[in-house]
Design a protein around this motif. Structure first.
Motif, PDB file in Angstrom:
ATOM      1  N   VAL A 102       0.910  -1.165  -0.093  1.00 39.88           N
ATOM      2  CA  VAL A 102      -0.028   0.031   0.059  1.00 39.88           C
ATOM      3  C   VAL A 102       0.992   1.221  -0.090  1.00 39.88           C
ATOM      4  O   VAL A 102       1.395   1.691   0.891  1.00 39.88           O
TER       5      VAL A 102
ATOM      6  N   LYS B 224      -0.070   4.474  -0.572  1.00 38.26           N
ATOM      7  CA  LYS B 224      -0.459   5.804  -0.554  1.00 38.26           C
ATOM      8  C   LYS B 224       0.356   6.721   0.379  1.00 38.26           C
ATOM      9  O   LYS B 224       0.860   6.193   1.364  1.00 38.26           O
TER      10      LYS B 224
ATOM     11  N   ILE C 179      -7.867   0.152  -2.897  1.00 38.27           N
ATOM     12  CA  ILE C 179      -8.611  -0.479  -1.774  1.00 38.27           C
ATOM     13  C   ILE C 179      -9.265   0.499  -0.793  1.00 38.27           C
ATOM     14  O   ILE C 179      -9.903   0.002  -0.038  1.00 38.27           O
TER      15      ILE C 179
ATOM     16  N   MET D 241     -12.059  -4.806   6.651  1.00 45.01           N
ATOM     17  CA  MET D 241     -11.082  -4.119   7.535  1.00 45.01           C
ATOM     18  C   MET D 241     -11.424  -4.498   9.183  1.00 45.01           C
ATOM     19  O   MET D 241     -12.597  -4.302   9.274  1.00 45.01           O
TER      20      MET D 241
ATOM     21  N   MET E 126      -3.552  -6.431   7.549  1.00 44.98           N
ATOM     22  CA  MET E 126      -3.031  -5.091   7.272  1.00 44.98           C
ATOM     23  C   MET E 126      -1.658  -5.065   8.064  1.00 44.98           C
ATOM     24  O   MET E 126      -1.456  -6.238   8.764  1.00 44.98           O
ATOM     25  N   THR E 127      -1.065  -4.259   8.174  1.00 45.95           N
ATOM     26  CA  THR E 127       0.539  -4.494   8.795  1.00 45.95           C
ATOM     27  C   THR E 127       0.152  -4.719  10.356  1.00 45.95           C
ATOM     28  O   THR E 127       0.893  -5.618  10.910  1.00 45.95           O
TER      29      THR E 127
ATOM     30  N   ARG F 162      -2.759  -6.394   2.521  1.00 43.81           N
ATOM     31  CA  ARG F 162      -2.816  -5.043   2.320  1.00 43.81           C
ATOM     32  C   ARG F 162      -2.032  -4.272   3.041  1.00 43.81           C
ATOM     33  O   ARG F 162      -2.359  -3.985   4.323  1.00 43.81           O
ATOM     34  N   ILE F 163      -0.623  -4.165   2.586  1.00 43.67           N
ATOM     35  CA  ILE F 163       0.448  -3.694   3.808  1.00 43.67           C
ATOM     36  C   ILE F 163       1.071  -2.447   3.415  1.00 43.67           C
ATOM     37  O   ILE F 163       1.637  -2.315   2.428  1.00 43.67           O
ATOM     38  N   GLY F 164       1.026  -1.291   4.207  1.00 42.41           N
ATOM     39  CA  GLY F 164       1.557  -0.039   3.950  1.00 42.41           C
ATOM     40  C   GLY F 164       2.940   0.155   4.970  1.00 42.41           C
ATOM     41  O   GLY F 164       4.046  -0.251   4.339  1.00 42.41           O
ATOM     42  N   ARG F 165       2.610   0.463   6.252  1.00 40.05           N
ATOM     43  CA  ARG F 165       3.753   0.757   7.079  1.00 40.05           C
ATOM     44  C   ARG F 165       4.729  -0.231   7.381  1.00 40.05           C
ATOM     45  O   ARG F 165       5.991  -0.024   7.221  1.00 40.05           O
TER      46      ARG F 165
HETATM   47  C1  LIG Z   1      -3.950   2.253   4.601  1.00 37.70           C
HETATM   48  C2  LIG Z   1      -4.910   1.090   4.325  1.00 37.70           C
HETATM   49  C3  LIG Z   1      -4.096  -0.257   4.472  1.00 37.70           C
HETATM   50  C4  LIG Z   1      -2.677  -0.286   4.910  1.00 37.70           C
HETATM   51  O1  LIG Z   1      -2.358  -0.043   6.170  1.00 37.70           O
HETATM   52  P1  LIG Z   1      -1.207  -0.369   6.962  1.00 37.70           P
HETATM   53  O2  LIG Z   1      -1.604  -0.330   8.389  1.00 37.70           O
HETATM   54  O3  LIG Z   1      -0.287   0.856   6.675  1.00 37.70           O
HETATM   55  O4  LIG Z   1      -0.526  -1.497   6.599  1.00 37.70           O
HETATM   56  C5  LIG Z   1      -4.725  -1.334   4.181  1.00 37.70           C
HETATM   57  N1  LIG Z   1      -6.097  -0.987   3.707  1.00 37.70           N
HETATM   58  C6  LIG Z   1      -6.609  -0.334   3.486  1.00 37.70           C
HETATM   59  C7  LIG Z   1      -8.236  -0.235   3.221  1.00 37.70           C
HETATM   60  C8  LIG Z   1      -5.883   1.060   3.741  1.00 37.70           C
HETATM   61  O5  LIG Z   1      -6.637   2.060   3.616  1.00 37.70           O
END
Ligand SMILES: *Cc1c(COP(=O)(O)O)cnc(C)c1O
Length: 246
Positions: free
Chosen positions: A32, A34, A83, A177, A217-218, A233-236
């Motif tokens: 992710v 963003k 997402i 989520m 997620m993270t 879905r992994i951002g941080r």
């Molecule tokens: C930002 C986001 C993520 C990723 O979140 P992290 O905690 O950074 O891994 C995953 N899914 C959705 C829908 C998001 O908006």
């Protein structure tokens, strides 16, 4: 840092798959990006990322173009995942920018995406976003009581029935989520609940595809994988905390 982060996440995914007796290739890692720059995305690509997730099309569309300009011409392009929640008037831009749409959260939106996709000869892959925890702040089709409330179950089943007749979109499963909690283990019932719901829908709508579970997620992806996630879905954990100013 990003290279180490990505390697660590891949190791964690493999470990969670092993605990669950799953093949690590059955989990798609969506990075992710963003609020991160095209340059950071290129570093992620070079580390091995092939799926990018973004939650706002107005940020993603120009960033995707900038990223593709940085990418060597013979490099295979990544897959783009939307997402975030989609406003009706942005559906067109979403179809033009993304390959996979995770958060289809109403019949109205599904129908609109289908119609626009048909006009453009596109065949977007979609998932239905489900609010399984019942948190009011969360988007998604309501399903916190689908097992006990015939009314809620019927409402959801009717939406799925309608979507099953759409021909331009390709629905592949469900997305959710989990609520944010300090202890990741506490999210397990949410992920298990989404899997149960998927199994029930697969019985009642056997002509549709139900393989995908986009969850984790993270904070909680190892638990989500143990409960059957096919897309995390992994951002941080990959990009670190948000870059200021992008
Ligand atoms: C930002 C986001 C993520 C990723 O979140 P992290 O905690 O950074 O891994 C995953 N899914 C959705 C829908 C998001 O908006």
């Amino acid at each position: 840092m990003l290279v180490e982060n990505f390697a660590r996440v891949q190791t964690e995914i493999a470990a969670a798959c092993q605990r669950a007796g799953r093949d690590a290739r059955s989990v798609t890692l969506v990075a992710v990006s963003k609020l991160h720059s095209p340059q950071a995305m290129l570093m992620a690509y070079q580390a091995g990322v092939r799926h990018f997730g973004e939650n706002r099309v107005e940020e993603a569309a120009p960033k995707k173009a900038a990223f593709l300009d940085l990418l060597p011409k013979d490099a295979p392009p990544p897959t783009w995942h939307m997402i975030g929640h989609i406003q009706s008037r942005k559906a067109q831009a979403v179809i033009e920018t993304f390959d996979v749409i995770h958060a289809v959260d109403s019949w109205r939106l599904a129908e609109r995406i289908d119609r626009l996709a048909a006009d453009h000869n596109a065949r977007p892959t979609i998932m239905l976003q489900i609010n399984i925890s019942g948190e009011e702040s969360k988007a998604g089709l309501g399903a916190d009581q689908w097992e006990t409330s015939p009314t809620q179950r019927q409402t959801l089943w009717e939406v799925v029935e309608s979507i099953s007749h759409l021909t331009a979109i390709h629905a592949i499963g469900l997305m959710t989520m989990a609520p944010y909690v300090a202890e990741p283990e506490a999210t397990r019932p949410v992920f298990a609940g989404l899997r149960c719901l998927r199994d029930a829908l697969a019985v009642d709508f056997p002509t549709m595809t139900w393989d995908a579970l986009s969850m984790g997620m993270t904070n909680d992806y190892p638990v989500a994988i143990e409960e059957g996630a096919t897309h995390v879905r992994i951002g941080r954990a990959i990009f670190g905390e948000t870059e200021k100013g992008y």
